[in-house]
Design a protein around this motif. Structure first.
Motif, short mmCIF file in Angstrom:
data_model
loop_
_atom_site.label_atom_id
_atom_site.label_comp_id
_atom_site.label_asym_id
_atom_site.label_seq_id
_atom_site.Cartn_x
_atom_site.Cartn_y
_atom_site.Cartn_z
N SER A 1 21.82 17.55 -59.78
CA SER A 1 21.82 18.05 -58.40
C SER A 1 22.51 19.41 -58.32
CB SER A 1 22.52 17.04 -57.49
OG SER A 1 22.72 17.62 -56.23
N ASN A 2 23.54 19.59 -59.15
CA ASN A 2 24.31 20.83 -59.16
C ASN A 2 24.82 21.14 -57.74
OD1 ASN A 2 25.45 23.14 -60.13
ND2 ASN A 2 23.54 24.33 -60.20
N GLY A 3 25.44 20.11 -57.13
CA GLY A 3 25.98 20.27 -55.78
C GLY A 3 24.91 20.56 -54.74
N GLY A 4 23.69 20.15 -55.03
CA GLY A 4 22.60 20.35 -54.06
C GLY A 4 21.81 21.62 -54.31
N LEU A 5 22.30 22.50 -55.20
CA LEU A 5 21.64 23.79 -55.43
C LEU A 5 20.23 23.66 -56.00
CD1 LEU A 5 24.53 26.08 -56.74
CD2 LEU A 5 23.27 26.27 -54.58
N ASN A 6 20.00 22.58 -56.77
CA ASN A 6 18.67 22.39 -57.34
C ASN A 6 17.68 21.76 -56.36
OD1 ASN A 6 19.49 23.55 -59.69
ND2 ASN A 6 19.96 21.62 -60.73
N PHE A 7 18.17 21.43 -55.18
CA PHE A 7 17.30 20.81 -54.16
C PHE A 7 17.54 21.53 -52.83
CE2 PHE A 7 18.18 17.62 -57.36
CZ PHE A 7 16.93 17.07 -57.62
N LYS A 8 17.42 22.85 -52.90
CA LYS A 8 17.85 23.67 -51.77
C LYS A 8 17.13 23.37 -50.46
CE LYS A 8 20.13 28.00 -51.77
NZ LYS A 8 20.16 29.40 -52.09
N ALA A 9 15.80 23.34 -50.49
CA ALA A 9 15.03 23.11 -49.25
C ALA A 9 15.35 21.73 -48.68
CB ALA A 9 13.54 23.23 -49.53
N LEU A 10 15.44 20.75 -49.58
CA LEU A 10 15.76 19.38 -49.16
C LEU A 10 17.13 19.33 -48.48
CD1 LEU A 10 15.34 16.27 -49.21
CD2 LEU A 10 16.14 16.28 -51.57
N HIS A 11 18.10 20.00 -49.10
CA HIS A 11 19.45 19.94 -48.55
C HIS A 11 19.59 20.72 -47.25
CE1 HIS A 11 21.82 17.52 -51.47
NE2 HIS A 11 20.60 17.54 -51.98
N THR A 12 18.78 21.75 -47.09
CA THR A 12 18.76 22.46 -45.80
C THR A 12 18.27 21.53 -44.71
OG1 THR A 12 18.32 24.52 -46.95
CG2 THR A 12 17.86 24.51 -44.60
N MET A 13 17.21 20.76 -45.01
CA MET A 13 16.69 19.80 -44.03
C MET A 13 17.70 18.70 -43.72
SD MET A 13 14.07 21.30 -43.32
CE MET A 13 14.04 20.25 -41.88
N ILE A 14 18.36 18.21 -44.76
CA ILE A 14 19.37 17.16 -44.56
C ILE A 14 20.47 17.68 -43.63
CG2 ILE A 14 21.20 15.83 -45.70
CD1 ILE A 14 19.27 15.43 -48.08
N HIS A 15 20.87 18.91 -43.88
CA HIS A 15 21.90 19.53 -43.04
C HIS A 15 21.40 19.62 -41.59
CE1 HIS A 15 25.20 22.13 -41.95
NE2 HIS A 15 24.32 22.92 -41.35
N GLN A 16 20.14 19.99 -41.42
CA GLN A 16 19.59 20.14 -40.05
C GLN A 16 19.49 18.81 -39.32
OE1 GLN A 16 15.93 22.29 -39.56
NE2 GLN A 16 16.67 24.05 -40.71
#
Ligand code: ZN
Length: 289
Positions: A215-230
């Motif tokens: 996951s590298n702190g979410g960096l490898n799943f950037k679009a996904l983690h942006t959505m999760i944040h939203q």
């Protein structure tokens, strides 16, 4: 909004539209099955054989809506097109109904927003879990705090890495059995799925095409983690508290709007079709605690 308000400027116009959708494939009497009917002034249909009368709202999610069909249409319009948060409190004030009435009707709309599960994601898909509610600790990764609701979430990406679609659902824990629910509902065996290195996904590799990546702190799943944040911040700012029972409904609402953000002009019509098609929900089914 102006176009919408001009078109649906009375209860009559709204009923006419509902009747048009409801009987677009023809009338069939619920009592006797006869297909001939008279149209009443309020767009109800009366069966030519047994005289049973069915209103345009009967057997839809608009059934027995207390505050008038026009207000109901306006709430549907706001819920399908808003880019901001829309709480029951806000809707109650804006439309002059009680908060309880607003909350109940909004849950019916969320029922209609539920995915039909007929278009599984079959492209590049990233999947991860997150939690909502409880105290935010800001730490990434799986949380075992029991006051939080656990959610598994998938995004399908375009060729240039943008979010095409998203689905999310509440899970009881991070086991394969729970994670599988999302796969069964929304992921095609042809999809090219990437997850982090959580072992819960391993048993699903037999049936789904899954690659695991750090996951590298979410960096490898950037679009996904942006959505999760939203989705997390949307829920946090709109609803101070989300019950276990309603979690999926809020997730459905978020994903429904997101998945249609490229087709905004048709979203209201799509929602009304869904409201008409859904079986009518009684209050007891909608509100649980
Ligand atoms: Zn009949």
């Amino acid at each position: 909004m102006i176009e919408f308000a001009a078109r649906f400027n009375s209860d009559k116009k709204c009923l006419e539209y509902l009747a048009y959708i409801k009987w677009s494939a023809g009338f069939k009497c619920k009592k006797c099955g006869h297909t001939g009917a008279q149209t009443r002034r309020n767009y109800s249909r009366t069966c030519n054989k047994c005289s049973h009368t069915e209103s345009a709202t009967a057997n839809t999610l608009f059934h027995k809506v207390k505050f008038g069909i026009q207000k109901a249409f306006f709430i549907c319009f706001e819920m399908s097109t808003t880019t901001k948060s829309l709480s029951a409190n806000y809707v109650a004030e804006r439309f002059g109904v009680t908060e309880k009435t607003a909350r109940l009707f909004m849950h019916k709309v969320r029922e209609a927003m539920k995915s039909s599960e007929t278009m599984p994601m079959d492209g590049v898909v990233h999947i991860d879990e997150f939690v909502i509610g409880g105290k935010e600790d800001g730490k990434p990764g799986r949380s075992y705090d029991t006051s939080k609701k656990k959610v598994v979430c998938a995004v399908e990406l375009t060729d240039d890495g943008k979010v095409k679609r998203m689905y999310a659902m509440k899970i009881d824990n991070y086991s394969s059995k729970e994670l599988r629910k999302l796969f069964d509902a929304h992921i095609s065996p042809d999809a090219d799925v990437t997850t982090d290195k959580w072992r819960g996904y391993l048993p699903l590799m037999k049936e789904f095409n899954i690659t695991q990546d750090e996951s590298n702190g979410g960096l490898n799943f950037k679009a996904l983690h942006t959505m999760i944040h939203q989705v997390k911040s949307w829920i946090r700012t709109t609803y101070s508290w989300v019950s276990e029972f309603h979690t999926d409904r809020y997730l459905n609402e978020f994903c429904y709007r997101l998945n249609r953000s490229q087709a905004k002009s048709g979203i209201f019509n799509n929602l009304i079709y869904r409201m008409v098609d859904a079986d009518k929900k009684y209050q007891s089914e909608i509100i649980c605690n």
